[in-house]
Design an enzyme around this catalytic site. Structure first.
Site, PDB file in Angstrom:
ATOM      1  N   LYS A 114       0.814  -1.215   0.000  1.00  0.00           N
ATOM      2  CA  LYS A 114       0.000   0.000   0.000  1.00  0.00           C
ATOM      3  C   LYS A 114       0.846   1.263   0.000  1.00  0.00           C
ATOM      4  O   LYS A 114       0.458   2.277  -0.564  1.00  0.00           O
ATOM      5  CB  LYS A 114      -0.928   0.024   1.219  1.00  0.00           C
ATOM      6  CG  LYS A 114      -2.157  -0.851   1.070  1.00  0.00           C
ATOM      7  CD  LYS A 114      -3.243  -0.413   2.033  1.00  0.00           C
ATOM      8  CE  LYS A 114      -4.471  -1.306   1.935  1.00  0.00           C
ATOM      9  NZ  LYS A 114      -5.404  -1.069   3.041  1.00  0.00           N
ATOM     10  N   LYS A 198      -7.464 -10.288  -8.301  1.00  0.00           N
ATOM     11  CA  LYS A 198      -8.659 -10.313  -7.462  1.00  0.00           C
ATOM     12  C   LYS A 198      -9.712  -9.349  -7.986  1.00  0.00           C
ATOM     13  O   LYS A 198      -9.365  -8.280  -8.473  1.00  0.00           O
ATOM     14  CB  LYS A 198      -8.268  -9.845  -6.048  1.00  0.00           C
ATOM     15  CG  LYS A 198      -8.445 -10.896  -4.986  1.00  0.00           C
ATOM     16  CD  LYS A 198      -7.958 -10.387  -3.671  1.00  0.00           C
ATOM     17  CE  LYS A 198      -9.104 -10.024  -2.771  1.00  0.00           C
ATOM     18  NZ  LYS A 198      -8.714  -9.797  -1.393  1.00  0.00           N
ATOM     19  N   LYS A 201     -12.663  -3.217  -6.322  1.00  0.00           N
ATOM     20  CA  LYS A 201     -13.347  -1.952  -6.558  1.00  0.00           C
ATOM     21  C   LYS A 201     -12.432  -0.995  -7.313  1.00  0.00           C
ATOM     22  O   LYS A 201     -12.878  -0.106  -8.005  1.00  0.00           O
ATOM     23  CB  LYS A 201     -13.712  -1.383  -5.184  1.00  0.00           C
ATOM     24  CG  LYS A 201     -14.300  -0.014  -5.149  1.00  0.00           C
ATOM     25  CD  LYS A 201     -14.385   0.450  -3.710  1.00  0.00           C
ATOM     26  CE  LYS A 201     -14.137   1.939  -3.563  1.00  0.00           C
ATOM     27  NZ  LYS A 201     -15.298   2.752  -3.849  1.00  0.00           N
TER      28      LYS A 201
END
Ligand code: TRP
Length: 334
Positions: A114, A198, A201
């Site tokens: 991240k 995966k 969103k």
């Protein structure tokens, strides 16, 4: 010593939950609710470890609650609330910041992903995020934690922190060591455009995912366009596993129809993909469209959603306060 089972899980407040969230988490939450006492928390404090627009954060929290309720969570059975409304989370997080080790946090792969290439610019919150997650769980002395496979390392850290607290403060068994509950078959619902990624969103193309608020037309179109190939569907699992997109579609189909992967495959083996896609869109429309309608209905009744959060906060706070009192005592805080 037999202790009462207690489930805790946290979900990041993102608007627009999708099929991956549903099959990987929410559906499992609903079935756990039938067997055990459950606490489900919308983790707004985790969300602000990266900058959020305040109005967007608020509506995302409400939409997450609406998705919880629409998929079958019952606020009279389970405790449903947002993290920042119970002050115990941050209080315990501070104590656990002092138990957790820098060396442990430095091993967290999600932070590395991240924070990206410039780690100096990541917030301190993002770095100590896993300690807050440990606090979420331990504040309630939860014994079981349903999470996706991507949270396994964070959960192991929570276990290490619980163990070290129990050792440091000489209180064996004070914090139960929380067990992960990681769904076996569908811990990963993949993108409809790339079976190695995966469903997410954040992927740019909306055709990569089925959103819980999609209508029947959108679902039909997305499934039709989902990546496949011109060969017949493989006849056996080992050949299927070489085709991630096909595997993903059959996996989703199996999960929705409560069949084993084997049984689902034998229904469609050797046929064209259009055959599978028709069955899959039917199953998706039957299960997802009513959920989407209910989410939209609830979003028009904000007062009701706020009421659910308020009730959840009150119930969570009672447990949190009681546990925190004992935790403070163990640490020697007056
Ligand atoms: N970190 C989790 C995620 O991104 C969310 C989370 C926060 C959580 N606190 C938790 C999950 C406690 C389980 C238990 O998915």
């Amino acid at each position: 010593m037999s202790k009462k089972k207690l489930v805790f899980s946290g979900v990041q407040p993102t608007g627009n939950l999708h099929l991956g969230n549903y099959l990987g988490a929410l559906k499992n939450f609903v079935s756990l609710q039938k067997e055990m006492e459950c606490i489900y928390c919308v983790v707004d404090l985790h969300a602000i470890t990266t900058l959020q627009r305040p109005s967007v954060l608020q509506s995302n929290v409400l939409e997450t609650v609406a998705s919880f309720i629409s998929t079958g969570l019952d606020p009279n059975k389970s405790i449903i609330f947002n993290q920042s409304s119970v002050p115990g989370h941050t209080q315990l997080a501070w104590i656990l910041n002092c138990v957790s080790r820098i060396g442990w946090l430095n091993r967290m792969t999600q932070f590395k992903d991240k924070a990206g290439s410039d780690k100096e610019k990541a917030s301190v919150g993002l770095y100590i995020y896993p300690n807050l997650m440990a606090a979420d769980i331990l504040l309630y002395k939860a014994t079981h934690v349903p999470v996706g496979a991507d949270q396994k390392q964070h959960l192991e850290l929570s276990r290490d922190i619980a163990q070290k607290f129990n050792n440091d403060f000489n209180c064996k068994d004070f914090f139960p060591i929380p067990e992960p509950l990681i769904p076996k078959n569908v811990s990963r619902v993949m993108s409809l455009r790339d079976g190695t990624k995966k469903m997410s969103k954040s992927e740019e193309s909306d055709f990569s995912r089925i959103n819980l608020k999609d209508n029947a037309d959108e679902i039909l179109k997305k499934v039709k366009k989902a990546k496949s190939d011109s060969e017949p569907i493989p006849e056996n699992l080992s050949n299927l596993e070489k085709k991630p997109e096909a595997l993903n579609l059959i996996n989703i189909y199996a999960e929705l129809t409560k069949k084993s992967l084997d049984a689902a495959l034998s229904e469609v083996a050797g046929k064209e993909y259009s055959f599978l896609k028709t069955k899959l869109s039917d199953a998706l429309i039957t299960e997802i469209v009513p959920i989407g309608k209910e989410i939209k209905r609830l979003l028009n009744d904000k007062a009701h959603l706020m009421q659910i959060l308020k009730k959840g906060k009150e119930k969570a706070n009672i447990i949190a306060e009681e546990n925190l009192k004992n935790i403070r005592e163990k640490v020697g805080l007056i």
